[in-house]
Scaffold this motif. Structure first.
Motif, PDB file in Angstrom:
ATOM      1  N   SER A  20     -19.368  -0.526   5.019  1.00  0.00           N
ATOM      2  CA  SER A  20     -19.791  -1.615   3.933  1.00  0.00           C
ATOM      3  C   SER A  20     -18.248  -2.556   3.066  1.00  0.00           C
ATOM      4  O   SER A  20     -18.185  -3.468   3.566  1.00  0.00           O
ATOM      5  N   ILE A  74     -19.780  -4.093  -2.350  1.00  0.00           N
ATOM      6  CA  ILE A  74     -20.701  -3.587  -3.264  1.00  0.00           C
ATOM      7  C   ILE A  74     -21.088  -2.529  -3.559  1.00  0.00           C
ATOM      8  O   ILE A  74     -20.742  -1.228  -2.833  1.00  0.00           O
ATOM      9  N   TYR A 133     -23.041  -3.704   5.507  1.00  0.00           N
ATOM     10  CA  TYR A 133     -24.227  -4.663   4.741  1.00  0.00           C
ATOM     11  C   TYR A 133     -24.459  -6.055   4.917  1.00  0.00           C
ATOM     12  O   TYR A 133     -22.683  -6.118   4.901  1.00  0.00           O
ATOM     13  N   HIS A 170     -24.242 -10.321   2.858  1.00  0.00           N
ATOM     14  CA  HIS A 170     -24.842 -10.804   1.808  1.00  0.00           C
ATOM     15  C   HIS A 170     -25.346 -12.420   2.525  1.00  0.00           C
ATOM     16  O   HIS A 170     -25.247 -12.967   3.394  1.00  0.00           O
ATOM     17  N   SER A 200     -23.116  -9.784  -4.910  1.00  0.00           N
ATOM     18  CA  SER A 200     -23.069  -8.530  -4.378  1.00  0.00           C
ATOM     19  C   SER A 200     -23.985  -7.608  -4.923  1.00  0.00           C
ATOM     20  O   SER A 200     -24.460  -6.169  -5.381  1.00  0.00           O
ATOM     21  N   VAL A 214     -27.823  -8.290  -0.434  1.00  0.00           N
ATOM     22  CA  VAL A 214     -27.751  -7.587   0.572  1.00  0.00           C
ATOM     23  C   VAL A 214     -29.207  -7.383   1.586  1.00  0.00           C
ATOM     24  O   VAL A 214     -29.756  -7.021   0.894  1.00  0.00           O
TER      25      VAL A 214
END
Length: 327
Positions: A100, A268, A295, A297, A307, A312
């Motif tokens: 991530s 995140i 992950y 945005h 975040s 997300v």
């Protein structure tokens, strides 16, 4: 010889794996043990899934569970086979968490391998996940400024210039007759981008390069203030090429890579990752794939996206690449 093979084949499956008494051919357990084993494995599966949901396969709860299994005299492999799908899901989830932030540490890679050994999975079952982690580790090192150096056979560079990458490439020139290819080599140095070819080769200083982005897995777009080398190039690995050039540009411009400090961070938090993974049911929200997850945005971080759980989502790599920096 045939009789010898037949005797060996029969002896491999004619005793109970729990108590050792004689069984029928290809029967793992005797009738007296079978019901007990089935009941125990059902309990084991439920307990193992609970442990994986909370502490994972490397904590004391996992050890305690298998000590109980050993006391029941049931082969560990037989028990692990009942949670194979859950084990792969746990490894995929761990890899997604690790990926991530775009950086894979040696500790994260070691934890993944230790967990795979705890599950006793065959190497072929996890090769694609481990390969992804290794690739992201390499790309993460490049993003942090640790660029490789290579030699360009037959090309003598100035003493203050060294090469980061050289790869076979096709340059596409948009002419009136349509896209026209030229075969050659694309070389990235600490000073220039060079296209080495018998025809339509060229070079451009990094100072004139505005951006290099990848359009798909094998296509990069070079944008510069000069037309001598602007345009599309087909390369073996477009993502690798664009990340390497982006880092080379940052170094050339003496721009420090972003740090955490007091600035907004792309990182995140763990609680957000966990909540998003549960909300999106461990699958890409676009196509439903459950591997190579990342992950993303929703409002890109580069455009001020936070975040947070609401901003997300889970995307597979293909869908994430297709989205790019679009909202």
């Amino acid at each position: 010889m045939a009789d010898k093979w037949l005797r060996a084949f029969r002896s491999a499956g004619d005793s109970c794996a729990r108590c050792g008494t004689k069984t029928r051919l290809l029967q793992s357990y005797c009738p007296e043990c079978k019901a007990f084993v089935n009941s125990t494995l059902t309990q084991y599966s439920a307990a193992a899934r609970n442990v994986l949901a909370h502490s994972g396969p490397l904590g004391p709860e996992w050890i305690t569970l298998h000590e109980w299994l050993f006391g029941a005299r049931i082969p560990r492999k037989h028990a692990l086979d009942t949670i194979r799908a859950d084990a792969l899901t746990w490894l995929n989830r761990y890899a997604t968490y690790a990926l991530s932030d775009g950086i894979i540490t040696d500790d994260e890679l070691a934890t993944f391998r230790q967990a795979a050994r705890a599950f006793e999975l065959e190497p072929a079952a996890i090769t694609h996940i481990e390969s992804q982690l290794l690739r992201e580790q390499m790309l993460g090192e490049i993003r942090q400024g640790r660029l490789p150096t290579v030699q360009i056979p037959g090309l003598h560079l100035p003493t203050d210039e060294y090469c980061y990458m050289v790869a076979g490439a096709t340059r596409w020139r948009d002419l009136q007759a349509g896209p026209t290819p030229s075969q050659g080599q694309l070389a990235i140095t600490n000073r220039k981008i060079r296209f080495i070819a018998q025809q339509h080769g060229g070079e451009i200083p990094l100072s004139k390069v505005q951006r290099v982005s990848y359009l798909d897995r094998t296509t990069v777009l070079i944008e510069s203030t000069a037309r001598s080398l602007s345009g599309r190039f087909s390369v073996p690995d477009a993502e690798y090429t664009s990340i390497l050039v982006d880092t080379a540009l940052r170094i050339d411009r003496r721009i420090l890579l972003p740090d955490n400090g007091d600035r907004p961070t792309r990182h995140i938090p763990a609680h957000v990752k966990s909540a998003v993974f549960q909300r999106d049911r461990g699958a890409c929200v676009e196509c439903g794939a459950n591997s190579y997850l990342e992950y993303d945005h929703i409002i890109p971080f580069s455009r001020g996206g936070a975040s947070t759980e609401g901003n997300v989502q889970l995307l597979c790599r293909a869908c994430n690449l297709a989205k790019g920096a679009r909202v």
